[in-house]
Scaffold this motif. Structure first.
Motif, mmCIF file in Angstrom:
data_model
loop_
_atom_site.group_PDB
_atom_site.id
_atom_site.type_symbol
_atom_site.label_atom_id
_atom_site.label_comp_id
_atom_site.label_asym_id
_atom_site.label_seq_id
_atom_site.Cartn_x
_atom_site.Cartn_y
_atom_site.Cartn_z
ATOM 1 N N UNK A 235 0.825 -1.202 0.000
ATOM 2 C CA UNK A 235 0.000 0.000 0.000
ATOM 3 C C UNK A 235 0.861 1.255 0.000
ATOM 4 N N UNK A 236 1.931 1.246 0.805
ATOM 5 C CA UNK A 236 2.779 2.433 0.921
ATOM 6 C C UNK A 236 4.152 2.027 1.424
ATOM 7 N N UNK A 237 5.185 2.585 0.821
ATOM 8 C CA UNK A 237 6.554 2.348 1.281
ATOM 9 C C UNK A 237 6.996 3.568 2.073
ATOM 10 N N UNK A 238 7.268 3.395 3.358
ATOM 11 C CA UNK A 238 7.731 4.501 4.203
ATOM 12 C C UNK A 238 9.188 4.794 3.866
ATOM 13 N N UNK A 239 9.448 6.054 3.531
ATOM 14 C CA UNK A 239 10.816 6.456 3.158
ATOM 15 C C UNK A 239 11.007 7.908 3.550
ATOM 16 N N UNK A 240 11.931 8.244 4.424
ATOM 17 C CA UNK A 240 12.896 7.352 5.078
ATOM 18 C C UNK A 240 12.287 6.645 6.290
ATOM 19 N N UNK A 241 12.945 5.571 6.675
ATOM 20 C CA UNK A 241 12.588 4.923 7.936
ATOM 21 C C UNK A 241 11.556 3.823 7.792
ATOM 22 N N UNK A 242 10.720 3.710 8.827
ATOM 23 C CA UNK A 242 9.787 2.592 8.964
ATOM 24 C C UNK A 242 8.389 3.108 9.223
ATOM 25 N N UNK A 243 7.398 2.336 8.802
ATOM 26 C CA UNK A 243 6.012 2.602 9.184
ATOM 27 C C UNK A 243 5.734 1.789 10.451
ATOM 28 N N UNK A 244 6.341 2.206 11.547
ATOM 29 C CA UNK A 244 6.254 1.442 12.798
ATOM 30 C C UNK A 244 4.802 1.337 13.258
ATOM 31 N N UNK A 245 4.136 2.492 13.351
ATOM 32 C CA UNK A 245 2.739 2.496 13.772
ATOM 33 C C UNK A 245 1.963 3.551 13.024
ATOM 34 N N UNK A 246 0.634 3.408 12.985
ATOM 35 C CA UNK A 246 -0.183 4.352 12.212
ATOM 36 C C UNK A 246 -1.620 4.314 12.683
ATOM 37 N N UNK A 247 -2.359 5.357 12.306
ATOM 38 C CA UNK A 247 -3.792 5.421 12.560
ATOM 39 C C UNK A 247 -4.480 5.846 11.267
ATOM 40 N N UNK A 249 -7.759 7.984 9.628
ATOM 41 C CA UNK A 249 -8.716 9.021 10.002
ATOM 42 C C UNK A 249 -10.113 8.668 9.499
ATOM 43 N N UNK A 250 -11.087 9.533 9.848
ATOM 44 C CA UNK A 250 -12.495 9.262 9.538
ATOM 45 C C UNK A 250 -12.768 9.178 8.034
ATOM 46 N N UNK A 251 -11.871 9.752 7.218
ATOM 47 C CA UNK A 251 -12.055 9.711 5.767
ATOM 48 C C UNK A 251 -11.263 8.583 5.105
ATOM 49 N N UNK A 252 -10.526 7.825 5.910
ATOM 50 C CA UNK A 252 -9.775 6.704 5.352
ATOM 51 C C UNK A 252 -8.325 7.012 5.040
ATOM 52 N N UNK A 253 -7.862 8.209 5.392
ATOM 53 C CA UNK A 253 -6.439 8.517 5.189
ATOM 54 C C UNK A 253 -5.609 7.857 6.287
ATOM 55 N N UNK A 254 -4.429 7.394 5.916
ATOM 56 C CA UNK A 254 -3.538 6.716 6.856
ATOM 57 C C UNK A 254 -2.465 7.704 7.323
ATOM 58 N N UNK A 255 -2.352 7.881 8.620
ATOM 59 C CA UNK A 255 -1.309 8.713 9.230
ATOM 60 C C UNK A 255 -0.234 7.765 9.746
ATOM 61 N N UNK A 256 0.859 7.653 9.005
ATOM 62 C CA UNK A 256 1.880 6.673 9.395
ATOM 63 C C UNK A 256 3.163 7.337 9.855
ATOM 64 N N UNK A 257 3.833 6.676 10.786
ATOM 65 C CA UNK A 257 5.144 7.139 11.215
ATOM 66 C C UNK A 257 6.175 6.859 10.129
ATOM 67 N N UNK A 258 7.239 7.655 10.151
ATOM 68 C CA UNK A 258 8.416 7.466 9.309
ATOM 69 C C UNK A 258 9.570 8.130 10.053
ATOM 70 N N UNK A 259 10.774 8.012 9.519
ATOM 71 C CA UNK A 259 11.915 8.583 10.247
ATOM 72 C C UNK A 259 11.839 10.098 10.339
ATOM 73 N N UNK A 260 11.166 10.726 9.374
ATOM 74 C CA UNK A 260 11.138 12.197 9.345
ATOM 75 C C UNK A 260 9.829 12.771 9.879
ATOM 76 N N UNK A 261 8.974 11.936 10.448
ATOM 77 C CA UNK A 261 7.730 12.447 11.010
ATOM 78 C C UNK A 261 6.557 11.582 10.613
ATOM 79 N N UNK A 262 5.401 12.234 10.388
ATOM 80 C CA UNK A 262 4.187 11.513 10.018
ATOM 81 C C UNK A 262 3.883 11.775 8.542
ATOM 82 N N UNK A 263 3.622 10.713 7.807
ATOM 83 C CA UNK A 263 3.194 10.829 6.414
ATOM 84 C C UNK A 263 1.688 10.572 6.365
#
Ligand code: MG
Length: 317
Positions: A235-247, A249-263
């Motif tokens: 679905x998504x490649x986290x770059x840089x870093x890892x998609x360690x955890x994510x949530x 939202x109500x519209x279906x967007x994914x807020x994922x962690x990465x090394x530089x913050x949230x994507x």
């Protein structure tokens, strides 16, 4: 490890601004939103969960074996220490607090009278590895990931061999007391969340944490009959870093962690924009009075930013 003091911070990081990748980002994270550091002094922060009944956020400082609590009125305090190396947290349908315990190698729950007890700790008679993150579906089943990070050293748990010999994603049905593996496709499954209508399950694979050639992506699965998985696709490649955890939202967007913050990624896997954070981000959770505050756990600190959307899961007490 010696516990380091936690400093209540509250510093506004005015230079850390959301970075749009598409025009749609503005309606999700307003351009005026600014990052605030709420607390600092952890060794590695993860596992955030908002408690609506207490208007407080809990999160894990895993190497220091403690769970911390932040609230706008109460500042920061230790919630649980020792914490049996708890990692991910979530709320069940009745608002009960559930945790992934690396130390006990189980899913556990906190009873209102106090005290933690096991929800599930074995698969086909052998111990789990070290449950990492979890989510409760609207039917009450608990879905969780079981990578080796709590047993591959003594840093975030207790070094031990994997009894399962694999890293699986599980579905536990508390009513039937059955534990089923729903996929063995992931090398090291980590973050986990459903789409708002629960027809898609997102699971990250963070095997790149231990092997540079490993995975750092999120896989989407179709959920069949509410209980099994099909049609896995990256679905998504986290770059840089890892998609360690994510949530989600109500519209279906994914807020994922990465090394530089949230994507922030839409349901098609398109990057909409980023919320830069000055440390490696591990996870995030929606909360706050109106549900539109995004709490971000990142290395030594807890951050927050006010966004324009709520989490997909929010009607739990
Ligand atoms: Mg994790």
């Amino acid at each position: 490890m010696m516990n380091t003091p936690i400093a209540v911070d509250g510093q506004l990081l005015a230079d850390w601004r959301p970075i749009p990748a598409t025009a749609a980002f503005e309606s999700i994270v307003p351009p005026s939103a600014r990052l605030r550091r709420l607390a600092t002094g952890t060794a590695w922060s993860e596992g955030p969960v908002w408690l609506p009944s207490e208007a407080a956020l809990l999160w894990s400082d895993i190497p220091n074996d403690r769970v911390l609590r932040w609230s706008p009125t109460g500042g920061v305090a230790e919630f649980l220490a020792p914490a049996r190396f708890q990692n991910g947290h979530t709320l069940g349908l009745d608002g009960e607090l559930l945790a992934c315990s690396h130390g006990e190698r189980r899913i556990e729950r906190l009873y209102p009278t106090g005290g933690w007890s096991s929800v599930v700790d074995r698969y086909r008679g052998v111990r789990l590895n070290s449950p990492n993150d979890l989510v409760v579906k609207s039917d009450g089943t608990i879905w969780f990931t079981d990578p080796p990070y709590g047993i591959d050293s003594d840093l975030e748990g207790h070094k031990a061999d994997s009894e399962i010999g694999d890293c699986l994603v599980f579905r536990y049905d508390p009513a039937a007391e059955t534990l089923d593996a729903v996929t063995d496709l992931m090398d090291q499954p980590n973050g986990i969340a459903f789409s708002p209508d629960e027809t898609v399950l997102y699971v990250s694979d963070t095997s790149a944490a231990r092997d540079p050639a490993g995975n750092h992506h999120i896989v989407a699965f179709d959920v069949i009959d509410g209980r099994s998985l099909a049609n896995p696709r990256v679905f998504y490649v986290a770059e840089p870093g890892l998609a360690d955890g994510f949530r989600v939202d109500e519209h279906g967007n994914v807020f994922t962690s990465a090394a530089d913050g949230i994507h922030v990624v839409d349901a098609d896997g398109t990057l909409l924009g980023r919320i830069p954070v000055p440390e490696v981000a591990s996870n995030c959770a929606f909360g706050g009075e109106d549900g539109k505050r995004l709490f971000i756990t990142a290395s030594t600190s807890l951050y927050a930013i006010d966004v324009a959307v709520r989490g997909a899961v929010r009607d739990r007490p």
